[in-house]
Design a protein around this motif. Sequence first.
Motif, PDB file in Angstrom:
ATOM      1  N   ALA A   1      -2.352  12.429  18.920  1.00 33.69           N
ATOM      2  CA  ALA A   1      -3.038  13.228  17.673  1.00 33.69           C
ATOM      3  C   ALA A   1      -4.696  12.829  17.768  1.00 33.69           C
ATOM      4  O   ALA A   1      -5.449  13.264  16.982  1.00 33.69           O
ATOM      5  CB  ALA A   1      -2.375  12.281  16.433  1.00 33.69           C
ATOM      6  N   GLY A   2      -4.923  11.867  18.542  1.00 35.07           N
ATOM      7  CA  GLY A   2      -6.310  11.513  18.751  1.00 35.07           C
ATOM      8  C   GLY A   2      -7.136  10.808  17.778  1.00 35.07           C
ATOM      9  O   GLY A   2      -8.279  11.106  17.735  1.00 35.07           O
ATOM     10  N   VAL A   3      -6.400  10.011  16.879  1.00 40.50           N
ATOM     11  CA  VAL A   3      -7.049   9.388  15.887  1.00 40.50           C
ATOM     12  C   VAL A   3      -6.724   8.061  15.907  1.00 40.50           C
ATOM     13  O   VAL A   3      -5.754   7.443  16.664  1.00 40.50           O
ATOM     14  CB  VAL A   3      -6.890   9.855  14.593  1.00 40.50           C
ATOM     15  N   PRO A   4      -7.475   6.897  15.287  1.00 39.92           N
ATOM     16  CA  PRO A   4      -7.212   5.481  15.432  1.00 39.92           C
ATOM     17  C   PRO A   4      -5.800   5.503  14.709  1.00 39.92           C
ATOM     18  O   PRO A   4      -5.547   6.025  13.726  1.00 39.92           O
ATOM     19  CB  PRO A   4      -8.143   4.967  14.406  1.00 39.92           C
ATOM     20  N   TRP A   5      -4.995   4.536  15.285  1.00 39.37           N
ATOM     21  CA  TRP A   5      -3.707   4.081  15.020  1.00 39.37           C
ATOM     22  C   TRP A   5      -3.471   2.536  15.315  1.00 39.37           C
ATOM     23  O   TRP A   5      -3.928   1.952  16.276  1.00 39.37           O
ATOM     24  CB  TRP A   5      -2.810   4.955  15.758  1.00 39.37           C
ATOM     25  N   ARG A   6      -2.525   2.134  14.410  1.00 36.42           N
ATOM     26  CA  ARG A   6      -2.251   0.624  14.809  1.00 36.42           C
ATOM     27  C   ARG A   6      -0.895   0.525  14.388  1.00 36.42           C
ATOM     28  O   ARG A   6       0.009   0.957  13.372  1.00 36.42           O
ATOM     29  CB  ARG A   6      -2.906  -0.391  13.963  1.00 36.42           C
ATOM     30  N   VAL A   7      -0.362  -0.431  15.262  1.00 38.91           N
ATOM     31  CA  VAL A   7       1.146  -0.986  14.828  1.00 38.91           C
ATOM     32  C   VAL A   7       1.259  -1.841  13.771  1.00 38.91           C
ATOM     33  O   VAL A   7       0.255  -2.807  13.637  1.00 38.91           O
ATOM     34  CB  VAL A   7       1.887  -1.625  16.402  1.00 38.91           C
ATOM     35  N   LEU A   8       2.279  -1.790  13.017  1.00 38.06           N
ATOM     36  CA  LEU A   8       2.287  -2.888  11.626  1.00 38.06           C
ATOM     37  C   LEU A   8       3.531  -3.588  11.809  1.00 38.06           C
ATOM     38  O   LEU A   8       4.412  -2.971  11.643  1.00 38.06           O
ATOM     39  CB  LEU A   8       2.235  -2.143  10.447  1.00 38.06           C
ATOM     40  N   LEU A   9       3.616  -4.918  12.204  1.00 37.58           N
ATOM     41  CA  LEU A   9       4.857  -5.706  12.365  1.00 37.58           C
ATOM     42  C   LEU A   9       5.257  -5.903  10.833  1.00 37.58           C
ATOM     43  O   LEU A   9       4.508  -6.412   9.988  1.00 37.58           O
ATOM     44  CB  LEU A   9       4.662  -6.805  12.861  1.00 37.58           C
ATOM     45  N   ASN A  10       6.537  -5.356  10.802  1.00 42.33           N
ATOM     46  CA  ASN A  10       7.252  -5.177   9.043  1.00 42.33           C
ATOM     47  C   ASN A  10       8.300  -5.832   9.115  1.00 42.33           C
ATOM     48  O   ASN A  10       9.317  -5.798  10.276  1.00 42.33           O
ATOM     49  CB  ASN A  10       7.331  -3.708   8.794  1.00 42.33           C
ATOM     50  N   ASN A  11       8.683  -6.471   7.952  1.00 41.23           N
ATOM     51  CA  ASN A  11      10.012  -7.091   7.786  1.00 41.23           C
ATOM     52  C   ASN A  11      10.426  -8.368   8.622  1.00 41.23           C
ATOM     53  O   ASN A  11      11.561  -8.457   9.107  1.00 41.23           O
ATOM     54  CB  ASN A  11      10.966  -5.910   8.022  1.00 41.23           C
ATOM     55  N   TRP A  12       9.392  -8.974   9.005  1.00 40.97           N
ATOM     56  CA  TRP A  12       9.768 -10.382   9.714  1.00 40.97           C
ATOM     57  C   TRP A  12      10.167 -11.320   8.515  1.00 40.97           C
ATOM     58  O   TRP A  12       9.409 -11.768   7.713  1.00 40.97           O
ATOM     59  CB  TRP A  12       8.304 -10.845  10.457  1.00 40.97           C
ATOM     60  N   ASP A  13      11.237 -12.005   9.096  1.00 41.56           N
ATOM     61  CA  ASP A  13      11.646 -13.033   8.057  1.00 41.56           C
ATOM     62  C   ASP A  13      11.413 -14.403   8.907  1.00 41.56           C
ATOM     63  O   ASP A  13      12.086 -15.010   9.811  1.00 41.56           O
ATOM     64  CB  ASP A  13      13.357 -12.975   7.903  1.00 41.56           C
ATOM     65  N   PRO A  14      10.474 -15.246   8.199  1.00 42.17           N
ATOM     66  CA  PRO A  14      10.131 -16.382   8.812  1.00 42.17           C
ATOM     67  C   PRO A  14      11.432 -17.417   9.027  1.00 42.17           C
ATOM     68  O   PRO A  14      11.251 -18.386   9.879  1.00 42.17           O
ATOM     69  CB  PRO A  14       9.039 -17.046   7.736  1.00 42.17           C
ATOM     70  N   ARG A  15      12.566 -17.188   8.124  1.00 38.99           N
ATOM     71  CA  ARG A  15      13.509 -18.351   8.137  1.00 38.99           C
ATOM     72  C   ARG A  15      14.337 -17.753   9.738  1.00 38.99           C
ATOM     73  O   ARG A  15      14.946 -18.801  10.342  1.00 38.99           O
ATOM     74  CB  ARG A  15      14.643 -17.858   7.087  1.00 38.99           C
TER      75      ARG A  15
ATOM     76  N   LYS B   1      13.143 -10.609  -0.383  1.00 36.12           N
ATOM     77  CA  LYS B   1      14.097  -9.678  -1.089  1.00 36.12           C
ATOM     78  C   LYS B   1      13.640  -8.780  -2.143  1.00 36.12           C
ATOM     79  O   LYS B   1      13.986  -7.696  -2.519  1.00 36.12           O
ATOM     80  CB  LYS B   1      15.162 -10.608  -2.070  1.00 36.12           C
ATOM     81  N   LEU B   2      12.331  -9.226  -2.791  1.00 37.51           N
ATOM     82  CA  LEU B   2      11.378  -8.477  -3.607  1.00 37.51           C
ATOM     83  C   LEU B   2      11.189  -7.143  -3.336  1.00 37.51           C
ATOM     84  O   LEU B   2      11.434  -6.124  -3.966  1.00 37.51           O
ATOM     85  CB  LEU B   2      10.341  -9.396  -3.960  1.00 37.51           C
ATOM     86  N   HIS B   3      10.822  -7.094  -2.063  1.00 35.63           N
ATOM     87  CA  HIS B   3      10.385  -5.716  -1.466  1.00 35.63           C
ATOM     88  C   HIS B   3      11.598  -4.873  -1.512  1.00 35.63           C
ATOM     89  O   HIS B   3      11.785  -3.896  -1.573  1.00 35.63           O
ATOM     90  CB  HIS B   3       9.827  -6.030   0.075  1.00 35.63           C
ATOM     91  N   THR B   4      12.914  -5.389  -0.932  1.00 37.16           N
ATOM     92  CA  THR B   4      14.093  -4.861  -0.835  1.00 37.16           C
ATOM     93  C   THR B   4      14.577  -4.242  -2.045  1.00 37.16           C
ATOM     94  O   THR B   4      14.992  -3.040  -2.113  1.00 37.16           O
ATOM     95  CB  THR B   4      15.186  -5.807  -0.137  1.00 37.16           C
ATOM     96  N   ARG B   5      14.344  -5.032  -3.287  1.00 37.16           N
ATOM     97  CA  ARG B   5      14.991  -4.520  -4.545  1.00 37.16           C
ATOM     98  C   ARG B   5      13.922  -3.704  -5.135  1.00 37.16           C
ATOM     99  O   ARG B   5      14.309  -3.083  -6.162  1.00 37.16           O
ATOM    100  CB  ARG B   5      14.955  -5.742  -5.403  1.00 37.16           C
ATOM    101  N   ALA B   6      12.621  -3.579  -4.724  1.00 38.42           N
ATOM    102  CA  ALA B   6      11.487  -3.054  -5.571  1.00 38.42           C
ATOM    103  C   ALA B   6      11.808  -1.646  -6.240  1.00 38.42           C
ATOM    104  O   ALA B   6      11.492  -1.006  -7.073  1.00 38.42           O
ATOM    105  CB  ALA B   6      10.261  -3.200  -4.906  1.00 38.42           C
ATOM    106  N   SER B   7      12.337  -0.528  -4.984  1.00 39.28           N
ATOM    107  CA  SER B   7      12.779   0.654  -5.251  1.00 39.28           C
ATOM    108  C   SER B   7      13.568   1.010  -6.340  1.00 39.28           C
ATOM    109  O   SER B   7      13.424   1.441  -7.362  1.00 39.28           O
ATOM    110  CB  SER B   7      13.083   1.353  -4.175  1.00 39.28           C
ATOM    111  N   ALA B   8      14.774   0.095  -6.277  1.00 42.25           N
ATOM    112  CA  ALA B   8      15.896   0.105  -7.296  1.00 42.25           C
ATOM    113  C   ALA B   8      15.301  -0.224  -8.637  1.00 42.25           C
ATOM    114  O   ALA B   8      15.769  -0.019  -9.800  1.00 42.25           O
ATOM    115  CB  ALA B   8      17.064  -0.469  -6.925  1.00 42.25           C
ATOM    116  N   GLU B   9      14.392  -1.514  -8.524  1.00 39.50           N
ATOM    117  CA  GLU B   9      14.212  -2.044  -9.648  1.00 39.50           C
ATOM    118  C   GLU B   9      12.838  -1.281 -10.403  1.00 39.50           C
ATOM    119  O   GLU B   9      12.404  -1.569 -11.430  1.00 39.50           O
ATOM    120  CB  GLU B   9      13.526  -3.381  -9.697  1.00 39.50           C
ATOM    121  N   GLY B  10      12.418  -0.167  -9.634  1.00 38.87           N
ATOM    122  CA  GLY B  10      11.322   0.585 -10.153  1.00 38.87           C
ATOM    123  C   GLY B  10       9.870  -0.170 -10.288  1.00 38.87           C
ATOM    124  O   GLY B  10       9.014   0.082 -11.267  1.00 38.87           O
TER     125      GLY B  10
END
Length: 244
Positions: free
Chosen positions: A137-151, A180-189
């Motif tokens: 695509a030739g535009v700036p892009w970056r990887v975002l590490l998501n959903n890492w559980d420090p535990r 968990k807040l993120h996991t539940r956010a959609s269902a909780e609106g």
Amino acid sequence: MARVHVIANQKGGVGKTTVTVNLAAVVADTLGGTTDSTPVLGVSTDPQASMLEWAQRVGEALPFDFDQCHDRPEVLSQLRQIKRYEHIFVDTPGSLEDEGILRTVLAQADDVIVPLEPEPMSFSPATRSIQRLVEPAGVPWRVLLNNWDPRDGEGDLAQTREFVAAKGWPCFNTVIRHYKLHTRASAEGVTVVQYAKNRVALEARQDFFKLALEVLGSQNGAPRHASTAEGQAAVNGVYATTEG
Ligand SMILES: Nc1ncnc2c1ncn2[C@@H]1O[C@H](COP(=O)(O)OP(=O)(O)OP(=O)(O)O)[C@@H](O)[C@H]1O
Ligand SMILES: [Mg+2]
């Protein structure tokens, strides 16, 4: 003209929708949207429409405007012509079948965010999306590490960082941790900006504020796409525009 941020990875379930919704919410909240006018548009290009369902559950409290556009190629191919918003965040499908949609929006992108979960099973599918679609695509892009559980400890995170570094991929400093807040956010609106005012919610929200700063901080130079009169005319029919 709006800056178009596309959130893409053809691997399912890596957090595209979670990142799109919460990043759009934080940017809208930070840039000061009102009930009548917001500088941010969220667009779902995913036929599964999980962002639409989430947005509907949030209802009036959604701090950005939203549109489900998987079946509206005339809008997707003109996103950069939309003048009414400062930022457009685009959620994309997590499947190989919908590659046409992804190509269409990547051609409109000012930058691309590639969510990646810190676990080795995610590496090959991400590599495929990056090599086949994101880099070309030739535009700036970056990887975002998501959903890492420090535990789970630092092991997977360190291994993922090594993998990303070995590939020479650009990467956000911010890591979006698992809450968990993120996991539940959609269902909780709710989105991060509506989370309760307690310490855990503050930490969860903080990751998205840090990410928003990195995204907004990299707006250098003029957008790469020139606008065209036809493009604007087509899009003006869909989104009322205000100059300036
Ligand atoms: N940082 C996080 N913390 C907690 N849960 C998360 C996080 N990121 C994603 N999730 C959860 O992981 C699941 C997949 O996330 P999401 O739906 O955002 O992925 P996706 O890439 O949009 O998926 P698809 O490819 O199916 O569209 C969801 O249940 C979501 O709530
Ligand atoms: Mg999704």
